[in-house]
Design a protein around this motif. Sequence first.
Motif, PDB file in Angstrom:
ATOM      1  N   LEU A 100       0.832  -1.206   0.000  1.00 60.26           N
ATOM      2  CA  LEU A 100       0.000   0.000   0.000  1.00 60.26           C
ATOM      3  C   LEU A 100       0.868   1.258   0.000  1.00 60.26           C
ATOM      4  O   LEU A 100       0.588   2.209  -0.737  1.00 60.26           O
ATOM      5  N   ASN A 101       1.918   1.262   0.815  1.00 56.79           N
ATOM      6  CA  ASN A 101       2.815   2.424   0.855  1.00 56.79           C
ATOM      7  C   ASN A 101       3.458   2.676  -0.498  1.00 56.79           C
ATOM      8  O   ASN A 101       3.524   3.812  -0.961  1.00 56.79           O
ATOM      9  N   PHE A 104       0.782   3.966  -3.111  1.00 61.21           N
ATOM     10  CA  PHE A 104       0.151   5.271  -2.903  1.00 61.21           C
ATOM     11  C   PHE A 104       1.120   6.355  -2.435  1.00 61.21           C
ATOM     12  O   PHE A 104       0.693   7.439  -2.047  1.00 61.21           O
ATOM     13  N   ARG A 105       2.420   6.072  -2.446  1.00 59.12           N
ATOM     14  CA  ARG A 105       3.426   7.055  -2.062  1.00 59.12           C
ATOM     15  C   ARG A 105       3.441   8.177  -3.072  1.00 59.12           C
ATOM     16  O   ARG A 105       3.303   7.909  -4.250  1.00 59.12           O
ATOM     17  N   ASP A 107       1.381  10.270  -1.461  1.00 61.89           N
ATOM     18  CA  ASP A 107       0.134  10.846  -0.964  1.00 61.89           C
ATOM     19  C   ASP A 107      -0.346  10.252   0.356  1.00 61.89           C
ATOM     20  O   ASP A 107      -0.970  10.941   1.156  1.00 61.89           O
ATOM     21  N   TYR A 108      -0.102   8.957   0.554  1.00 64.93           N
ATOM     22  CA  TYR A 108      -0.588   8.286   1.759  1.00 64.93           C
ATOM     23  C   TYR A 108       0.526   7.481   2.403  1.00 64.93           C
ATOM     24  O   TYR A 108       1.415   6.987   1.727  1.00 64.93           O
ATOM     25  N   ASP A 109       0.442   7.330   3.714  1.00 62.00           N
ATOM     26  CA  ASP A 109       1.406   6.517   4.453  1.00 62.00           C
ATOM     27  C   ASP A 109       0.622   5.566   5.357  1.00 62.00           C
ATOM     28  O   ASP A 109      -0.117   6.003   6.236  1.00 62.00           O
ATOM     29  N   PHE A 110       0.769   4.275   5.118  1.00 63.84           N
ATOM     30  CA  PHE A 110       0.037   3.257   5.868  1.00 63.84           C
ATOM     31  C   PHE A 110       0.898   2.618   6.953  1.00 63.84           C
ATOM     32  O   PHE A 110       0.511   1.618   7.542  1.00 63.84           O
ATOM     33  N   SER A 111       2.059   3.180   7.236  1.00 60.64           N
ATOM     34  CA  SER A 111       3.011   2.573   8.164  1.00 60.64           C
ATOM     35  C   SER A 111       2.442   2.347   9.559  1.00 60.64           C
ATOM     36  O   SER A 111       2.837   1.406  10.244  1.00 60.64           O
ATOM     37  N   ALA A 113      -0.658   1.596  10.257  1.00 57.38           N
ATOM     38  CA  ALA A 113      -1.884   0.786  10.206  1.00 57.38           C
ATOM     39  C   ALA A 113      -1.746  -0.447  11.093  1.00 57.38           C
ATOM     40  O   ALA A 113      -0.678  -1.042  11.193  1.00 57.38           O
ATOM     41  N   GLU A 117      -7.536  -2.793  11.397  1.00 65.00           N
ATOM     42  CA  GLU A 117      -8.014  -1.889  10.351  1.00 65.00           C
ATOM     43  C   GLU A 117      -8.197  -2.601   9.011  1.00 65.00           C
ATOM     44  O   GLU A 117      -8.615  -1.987   8.039  1.00 65.00           O
TER      45      GLU A 117
END
Length: 127
Positions: A100-101, A104-105, A107-111, A113, A117
Motif C-alpha cells: 500500500l505504501n 500510494f506514495r 500521498d498516503y502513508d500506511f506505516s 496501520a 483496520e
Amino acid sequence: MKLLENSSFEAINSQLTVETGDVHIIGRIESYSCKMAGDDKHMFKQFCQEGQPHVLEALSPPQTTGISPSRLSKSQSGDEEGPLSDKCSRKTLFYLIATLNESFRPDYDFSAAKSHEFSREPSLNWV
C-alpha cells in the motif's frame, strides 16, 4: 519493495487509459520486487519490534452486510471458521502495508496501520 520497469506492460497500460467527455481514467499494471531494500528493511525492523513476524494477528470482521446470522453466531461461539476469527501473520500484514505504501506514495502513508483496520472479505464478489 521496488518498482520493476517492465516494457511488456506498456501495451496493456495504453489500453487501460480511458477518456470519455470530461472523465480521464489512467489505469496501470506495475510489477514490484518482493525483496526488502532500504526503507522496507528499516520499516520491517521497526515492525518486528512490536511482535514476532510469524505471530498471528486478528483482523476486523468483514465489512459486508450479507453475512447470515447463523455464520456470525458460529464465530462468536468459538468456531474458528467464522468471519470474526480471521487472522493473518504479522509478516503478511507487513507485506500488505508495504505494498500500500509503495502504491500510494507520497500521498498516503500506511506505516501506522494496525491489523484491526483490515478485514478479509468472504469473496471477491462482496468487495
